[in-house]
Design a protein around this motif. Sequence first.
Motif, PDB file in Angstrom:
ATOM      1  N   SER A  51       0.850  -1.189   0.000  1.00  0.00           N
ATOM      2  CA  SER A  51       0.000   0.000   0.000  1.00  0.00           C
ATOM      3  C   SER A  51       0.887   1.240   0.000  1.00  0.00           C
ATOM      4  CB  SER A  51      -0.947  -0.009   1.205  1.00  0.00           C
ATOM      5  OG  SER A  51      -1.947   0.993   1.053  1.00  0.00           O
ATOM      6  N   ASN A  52       0.265   2.407   0.062  1.00  0.00           N
ATOM      7  CA  ASN A  52       1.011   3.666   0.139  1.00  0.00           C
ATOM      8  C   ASN A  52       0.056   4.788   0.531  1.00  0.00           C
ATOM      9  OD1 ASN A  52      -0.446   4.314  -2.173  1.00  0.00           O
ATOM     10  ND2 ASN A  52       1.317   5.023  -3.331  1.00  0.00           N
ATOM     11  N   ASP A  53       0.540   6.024   0.497  1.00  0.00           N
ATOM     12  CA  ASP A  53      -0.371   7.155   0.726  1.00  0.00           C
ATOM     13  C   ASP A  53      -0.378   8.132  -0.449  1.00  0.00           C
ATOM     14  OD1 ASP A  53       1.961   8.632   0.979  1.00  0.00           O
ATOM     15  OD2 ASP A  53       1.589   9.288   3.025  1.00  0.00           O
TER      16      ASP A  53
ATOM     17  N   TYR B 121       2.901  11.821  11.220  1.00  0.00           N
ATOM     18  CA  TYR B 121       1.928  12.338  10.265  1.00  0.00           C
ATOM     19  C   TYR B 121       1.765  11.431   9.043  1.00  0.00           C
ATOM     20  CZ  TYR B 121       3.204  16.501  12.942  1.00  0.00           C
ATOM     21  OH  TYR B 121       3.461  17.386  13.964  1.00  0.00           O
ATOM     22  N   SER B 122       2.651  10.502   8.899  1.00  0.00           N
ATOM     23  CA  SER B 122       2.793   9.751   7.659  1.00  0.00           C
ATOM     24  C   SER B 122       1.695   8.725   7.418  1.00  0.00           C
ATOM     25  CB  SER B 122       4.150   9.035   7.654  1.00  0.00           C
ATOM     26  OG  SER B 122       4.214   8.094   6.610  1.00  0.00           O
ATOM     27  N   GLY B 123       1.011   8.836   6.278  1.00  0.00           N
ATOM     28  CA  GLY B 123       0.083   7.794   5.864  1.00  0.00           C
ATOM     29  C   GLY B 123       0.825   6.534   5.456  1.00  0.00           C
TER      30      GLY B 123
ATOM     31  N   SER C 268      10.209  12.657   2.719  1.00  0.00           N
ATOM     32  CA  SER C 268      10.748  12.081   3.950  1.00  0.00           C
ATOM     33  C   SER C 268       9.668  11.676   4.941  1.00  0.00           C
ATOM     34  CB  SER C 268      11.680  13.093   4.624  1.00  0.00           C
ATOM     35  OG  SER C 268      12.093  12.616   5.897  1.00  0.00           O
ATOM     36  N   ASN C 269       9.886  10.541   5.578  1.00  0.00           N
ATOM     37  CA  ASN C 269       9.101  10.136   6.738  1.00  0.00           C
ATOM     38  C   ASN C 269      10.021   9.872   7.921  1.00  0.00           C
ATOM     39  OD1 ASN C 269       6.337  10.258   6.025  1.00  0.00           O
ATOM     40  ND2 ASN C 269       6.645   8.517   4.658  1.00  0.00           N
ATOM     41  N   ALA C 270      11.168  10.539   7.925  1.00  0.00           N
ATOM     42  CA  ALA C 270      12.111  10.409   9.027  1.00  0.00           C
ATOM     43  C   ALA C 270      11.701  11.325  10.179  1.00  0.00           C
ATOM     44  CB  ALA C 270      13.523  10.773   8.554  1.00  0.00           C
ATOM     45  N   SER C 271      12.283  11.074  11.333  1.00  0.00           N
ATOM     46  CA  SER C 271      12.089  11.909  12.515  1.00  0.00           C
ATOM     47  C   SER C 271      10.610  12.044  12.865  1.00  0.00           C
ATOM     48  CB  SER C 271      12.741  13.278  12.280  1.00  0.00           C
ATOM     49  OG  SER C 271      12.668  14.083  13.431  1.00  0.00           O
ATOM     50  N   ILE C 272      10.175  13.258  13.196  1.00  0.00           N
ATOM     51  CA  ILE C 272       8.799  13.506  13.640  1.00  0.00           C
ATOM     52  C   ILE C 272       7.771  13.246  12.545  1.00  0.00           C
ATOM     53  CG2 ILE C 272       8.754  15.950  12.989  1.00  0.00           C
ATOM     54  CD1 ILE C 272       7.368  14.456  16.270  1.00  0.00           C
ATOM     55  N   ASN C 273       8.226  13.210  11.288  1.00  0.00           N
ATOM     56  CA  ASN C 273       7.317  12.991  10.172  1.00  0.00           C
ATOM     57  C   ASN C 273       6.594  11.651  10.253  1.00  0.00           C
ATOM     58  OD1 ASN C 273       7.905  15.442   8.560  1.00  0.00           O
ATOM     59  ND2 ASN C 273       9.946  14.557   8.451  1.00  0.00           N
ATOM     60  N   VAL C 274       7.162  10.706  10.971  1.00  0.00           N
ATOM     61  CA  VAL C 274       6.539   9.389  11.086  1.00  0.00           C
ATOM     62  C   VAL C 274       5.146   9.488  11.707  1.00  0.00           C
ATOM     63  CG1 VAL C 274       7.510   8.843  13.356  1.00  0.00           C
ATOM     64  CG2 VAL C 274       6.957   6.999  11.774  1.00  0.00           C
TER      65      VAL C 274
ATOM     66  N   ASN D 121      -4.396  10.765  -3.779  1.00  0.00           N
ATOM     67  CA  ASN D 121      -3.355  11.050  -2.801  1.00  0.00           C
ATOM     68  C   ASN D 121      -3.944  11.168  -1.393  1.00  0.00           C
ATOM     69  OD1 ASN D 121      -1.519  12.813  -1.116  1.00  0.00           O
ATOM     70  ND2 ASN D 121      -0.258  12.559  -2.933  1.00  0.00           N
ATOM     71  N   ALA D 122      -3.338  10.463  -0.458  1.00  0.00           N
ATOM     72  CA  ALA D 122      -3.801  10.471   0.929  1.00  0.00           C
ATOM     73  C   ALA D 122      -2.643  10.756   1.874  1.00  0.00           C
ATOM     74  CB  ALA D 122      -4.463   9.140   1.276  1.00  0.00           C
ATOM     75  N   SER D 123      -1.744  11.635   1.440  1.00  0.00           N
ATOM     76  CA  SER D 123      -0.585  11.977   2.259  1.00  0.00           C
ATOM     77  C   SER D 123      -1.006  12.632   3.566  1.00  0.00           C
ATOM     78  CB  SER D 123       0.340  12.927   1.493  1.00  0.00           C
ATOM     79  OG  SER D 123       0.881  12.284   0.356  1.00  0.00           O
ATOM     80  N   ALA D 124      -0.212  12.402   4.600  1.00  0.00           N
ATOM     81  CA  ALA D 124      -0.406  12.988   5.927  1.00  0.00           C
ATOM     82  C   ALA D 124      -1.712  12.539   6.584  1.00  0.00           C
ATOM     83  CB  ALA D 124      -0.336  14.511   5.876  1.00  0.00           C
ATOM     84  N   LYS D 125      -2.243  11.400   6.166  1.00  0.00           N
ATOM     85  CA  LYS D 125      -3.442  10.852   6.802  1.00  0.00           C
ATOM     86  C   LYS D 125      -3.103  10.089   8.077  1.00  0.00           C
ATOM     87  CE  LYS D 125      -6.602  12.137   3.796  1.00  0.00           C
ATOM     88  NZ  LYS D 125      -7.691  13.071   4.146  1.00  0.00           N
ATOM     89  N   SER D 126      -1.812   9.900   8.326  1.00  0.00           N
ATOM     90  CA  SER D 126      -1.367   9.201   9.523  1.00  0.00           C
ATOM     91  C   SER D 126      -2.054   7.840   9.606  1.00  0.00           C
ATOM     92  CB  SER D 126      -1.626  10.059  10.748  1.00  0.00           C
ATOM     93  OG  SER D 126      -1.074   9.475  11.905  1.00  0.00           O
ATOM     94  N   HIS D 127      -2.661   7.532  10.762  1.00  0.00           N
ATOM     95  CA  HIS D 127      -3.276   6.219  10.955  1.00  0.00           C
ATOM     96  C   HIS D 127      -4.796   6.325  10.928  1.00  0.00           C
ATOM     97  CE1 HIS D 127      -1.990   2.131  12.626  1.00  0.00           C
ATOM     98  NE2 HIS D 127      -3.217   1.999  12.186  1.00  0.00           N
TER      99      HIS D 127
END
Length: 253
Positions: free
Chosen positions: A8-10, A107-109, A99-105, A39-45
């Motif tokens: 899957s992806n976001d 927010y990351s879909g 990037s999904n490093a650091s704090i971005n994890v 696109n579903a970026s920054a949808k987190s969980h």
Amino acid sequence: MKPLILISNDDGYQAPGINNLAHLACDFGEVVVVAPHTNASAKSHSLTVGTPLRAVKVPYRAYTIYSVTGTPADCVKLGIEYLCPRKPDLVLSGINHGSNASINVLYSGTMGAALEATICNYPSIGFSLLSHQDDAMWEPAIPFMRKIIDYALNQGLPSNISLNVNIPILEKTPHLKGMRVCRASKAEWTNSFEKRVDPYGRDYYWLTGKFNCDDNGEDTDQWALNNGYISIVPCRPDFSDSDAIKQLQSLNQ
């Protein structure tokens, strides 16, 4: 029987990153892609509630693709429960554009999808490439990605853990030095919104911001990425802090 790999992806089922990952995964087993329709970026969980989900099978030859009107976590849940022909041996998410490093994890879909698989007791890996360009170079990372996928399928991953894998911008770092298993660096986004005025004189706010990382530790994902390495951060869905639990024991009554 070949391993079954759910992907899957976001960024959506048509994004270059997920198609590159799916083609790579075909070398390891049978592939089923279940990804958001848009696109579903920054949808987190996040999960979709109050609206039905629809999954449409997309004609393709090399592997099976489903386009889903939902979030990345929706896609993984639906893929595991209904759309895969059997339970997957591995769940992959990505390759994310950015990037999904650091704090971005948080927010990351992309990582939302991977961590949903972990919650469902399936080994999972989220892959992200720091470049946002659709035609970004990614070929130098292929041998390393192969090694990570092979390890997950044949050696297994720690229980209740998902791997957050980030790859530097390869146009700037074409000769990768290797991989580093590390911790997420401590960082934050500041000045997150830009205030603007629409043609009718009404205020609105556009998400923007600056990424600030003052963590200079050489054991972090940001250090690894800044120094030509792929970063691998083991993540768990359990946010409990055992040290804080001990510190707050006096609140027990």
